[in-house]
Design a protein around this motif. Sequence first.
Motif, mmCIF file in Angstrom:
data_model
loop_
_atom_site.group_PDB
_atom_site.id
_atom_site.type_symbol
_atom_site.label_atom_id
_atom_site.label_comp_id
_atom_site.label_asym_id
_atom_site.label_seq_id
_atom_site.Cartn_x
_atom_site.Cartn_y
_atom_site.Cartn_z
ATOM 1 N N ALA A 271 7.008 -11.019 5.007
ATOM 2 C CA ALA A 271 6.239 -10.881 6.243
ATOM 3 C C ALA A 271 5.783 -9.434 6.432
ATOM 4 C CB ALA A 271 7.081 -11.341 7.434
ATOM 5 N N TYR A 272 6.643 -8.479 6.099
ATOM 6 C CA TYR A 272 6.278 -7.087 6.301
ATOM 7 C C TYR A 272 5.149 -6.630 5.384
ATOM 8 C CZ TYR A 272 8.235 -4.608 10.120
ATOM 9 O OH TYR A 272 8.428 -4.138 11.388
ATOM 10 N N THR A 273 5.093 -7.172 4.165
ATOM 11 C CA THR A 273 3.954 -6.808 3.314
ATOM 12 C C THR A 273 2.659 -7.340 3.930
ATOM 13 O OG1 THR A 273 4.212 -8.780 1.930
ATOM 14 C CG2 THR A 273 5.351 -6.781 1.218
ATOM 15 N N LEU A 274 2.749 -8.521 4.552
ATOM 16 C CA LEU A 274 1.577 -9.078 5.241
ATOM 17 C C LEU A 274 1.182 -8.188 6.416
ATOM 18 C CD1 LEU A 274 -0.325 -11.561 5.402
ATOM 19 C CD2 LEU A 274 1.319 -12.605 6.939
ATOM 20 N N LEU A 275 2.206 -7.720 7.142
ATOM 21 C CA LEU A 275 1.946 -6.848 8.291
ATOM 22 C C LEU A 275 1.209 -5.579 7.858
ATOM 23 C CD1 LEU A 275 2.485 -6.183 11.323
ATOM 24 C CD2 LEU A 275 4.493 -4.967 10.551
ATOM 25 N N LEU A 276 1.609 -5.026 6.708
ATOM 26 C CA LEU A 276 0.945 -3.802 6.227
ATOM 27 C C LEU A 276 -0.547 -4.046 5.996
ATOM 28 C CD1 LEU A 276 3.545 -2.221 3.785
ATOM 29 C CD2 LEU A 276 2.957 -1.561 6.130
ATOM 30 N N VAL A 277 -0.876 -5.206 5.427
ATOM 31 C CA VAL A 277 -2.283 -5.538 5.206
ATOM 32 C C VAL A 277 -3.007 -5.641 6.547
ATOM 33 C CG1 VAL A 277 -3.866 -7.253 4.260
ATOM 34 C CG2 VAL A 277 -1.725 -6.764 3.082
ATOM 35 N N VAL A 278 -2.375 -6.341 7.498
ATOM 36 C CA VAL A 278 -2.998 -6.516 8.817
ATOM 37 C C VAL A 278 -3.251 -5.160 9.467
ATOM 38 C CG1 VAL A 278 -2.555 -7.326 11.153
ATOM 39 C CG2 VAL A 278 -2.093 -8.821 9.225
ATOM 40 N N VAL A 279 -2.268 -4.281 9.401
ATOM 41 C CA VAL A 279 -2.417 -2.964 10.021
ATOM 42 C C VAL A 279 -3.541 -2.184 9.341
ATOM 43 C CG1 VAL A 279 -1.280 -0.730 10.358
ATOM 44 C CG2 VAL A 279 -0.060 -2.844 10.870
ATOM 45 N N ALA A 280 -3.594 -2.290 8.013
ATOM 46 C CA ALA A 280 -4.644 -1.576 7.282
ATOM 47 C C ALA A 280 -6.032 -2.050 7.697
ATOM 48 C CB ALA A 280 -4.451 -1.766 5.777
ATOM 49 N N VAL B 6 -6.002 -13.503 7.358
ATOM 50 C CA VAL B 6 -4.891 -13.103 6.488
ATOM 51 C C VAL B 6 -3.621 -13.895 6.832
ATOM 52 C CG1 VAL B 6 -3.279 -11.177 6.225
ATOM 53 C CG2 VAL B 6 -5.668 -10.830 5.806
ATOM 54 N N LYS B 7 -3.507 -14.329 8.096
ATOM 55 C CA LYS B 7 -2.300 -15.049 8.522
ATOM 56 C C LYS B 7 -2.396 -16.543 8.234
ATOM 57 C CE LYS B 7 -2.556 -11.992 12.509
ATOM 58 N NZ LYS B 7 -2.815 -12.005 13.965
ATOM 59 N N PRO C 166 1.228 -10.414 12.752
ATOM 60 C CA PRO C 166 1.354 -11.779 12.216
ATOM 61 C C PRO C 166 2.568 -12.478 12.812
ATOM 62 C CG PRO C 166 1.242 -10.138 10.451
ATOM 63 C CD PRO C 166 1.434 -9.389 11.724
ATOM 64 N N PRO C 167 2.404 -13.699 13.312
ATOM 65 C CA PRO C 167 3.535 -14.426 13.902
ATOM 66 C C PRO C 167 4.729 -14.533 12.953
ATOM 67 C CG PRO C 167 1.503 -15.567 14.348
ATOM 68 C CD PRO C 167 1.147 -14.435 13.441
#
Lengths: 282, 290
Positions: free
Chosen positions: B265-274, B223-224, A125-126
């Motif tokens: 942002a990192y919680t969002l990243l975890l979702v993206v990775v999942a 998600v973003k 994510p950006p």
Amino acid sequence: MIRLNSVQRWSLFVALVLWAIIVIFPLYWMVTTTFKLRADIYAGPALIPWVDFVPTLEHWARVVARYQQVTRAMANSAVAGLASAAAATFIGGMAGYGLTRFQYKLGFLRNRDIAFWILSNRVLPPIVLVLPIFIMFRTAGLVDSRAGLAIVYTMFNLPIAAWLMLEYFKQIPIDLDESAKVDGATYMQILTRIALPLARPGIIATFLVCLMFAWNEFIYALILTFSRAQTLPLVVAGQATQHGPQWWDIAVMATITIAPLLLVTILLGNRLIAGLTAGWGQ
Amino acid sequence: MQKTALTRRTLLLPAVVILLGLSIFPLLFSLALSFGDWGLGRGIPYEWRGLSNYAALLADGRYRNAAFNTVLYVVVTVSIQYVLGLALAWGLFLRPPGGRIFRVLFIFPMMLAPVAVGYMWRLMFQSRIGAANFFLAALGFEPVRWLSARWFAMSVVMMAEIWQWTPFMFLFLYAALMNVPTSPIDAALVDGASRFQVFRHIVLPMLMPISIAVIMLRAVEAVKILDTVYVITHGGPGNTTESLTMYGYNVGLQYFNLGYAAAIAYTLLLVVVAIAIPVIIFFKKEVSYT
């Protein structure tokens, strides 16, 4: 092959026309808004020019004359877009070519692991990357500059560019390289005489895809620019949230933003589709 | 042979350097930020705070609301995009009149700047000059103040997202359909299967892997979500329609609380990775290399 009788064919056609209307209507509504007088905009659903309303260029003239930031934003979008698309296609093309022609070993990573590592950068994510990039750019003096935007867009497009170029180079048979090598060609000659000419449609498609992403990009521009280097999407968003009621002027700016891509899609539609779906679903 | 090794490395080097410098380094930088506090612009140096940012998220109602909205945006828009995209792909697969023109027309929305698309839909649902209220008035209904009510405002954002990205589903499902082997379809038709049976029992199973891939790809992007929310509602009314990216942006660059923004942002990243890991495994199996 499934065959339809003529009733079925035409009912299918009607259903698709309905969706086509859904696709076109919001575009049509916005573009016609740019040609309506304020009175017509408030009067009711004016749809057909010269019947429901008399078209005017008033809003276009005002936007071009009064908002210098629009012309500057066009230049910024064009420069950052073209430069980054060229850089991403070139650098991604190098990586794609390397990964299809040589064996790599970076630690425990082999060719396909490297390719996936490159591609996986695209899903980050950006918002995760942009805060540190903002701090880095502040230190380097790249905030609110075209160069800074072009650099970020190159990074942002590189995974897709490398991936698409890899797909194209993969389709060029390695036998061609081998026979050229037997005939005494150098690596450089193989690249410039065989690989590049054969990959030309792929290079053009990759360049266009990168250009589209850069032209439409919002969040990096939102955070990394504030006046001099603002791009078109940013001008549209900024006007829309600060000066809500000037619908007609903002509609002009939004129309300017989408016009080049509408044009490209109309002109290159089928080739673009082929480029986007390269190597898909086989 | 040495020259070959040099060429080989030179080809890969620029891409690796750029991604390490502008993607991997910021990724780790963000991780460090999320475990600390840094008042940029207020002259406060970086200070390690351990997990306190993440602990604060748990008690943050605005964060929970943004997370809930983001999930809702993704689930609703991606599922509708898939169903519509599949229907359109199947429709064009049956070779209707004018198929080539429809094919190009249908991909228009995904080419356009999301910001402009958001503005287009805001204009349609503007309460005084929007097409939606004009049509409601023509049917005898009262005008609706779409963007002043949370659920209406979120529906407008969702409509814009569905309009823009159904083409993505359509494009890749259609490309996959064109590569489906025709002999099982023909055989089933000879045996007297209906078109629906062919679709349900032959085509749909063959499209399954591709369907999962496009749904996951869309979900990772959805998600973003920021652009359309930013333009259509700007998170409002209040903060009720805010997405996670938008909340992170507000915290980081409006309130300059970088540590907390990085944690969001990192919680969002975890979702993206999942979501992304299954897709990457899927693609890895599909692709073979020389």
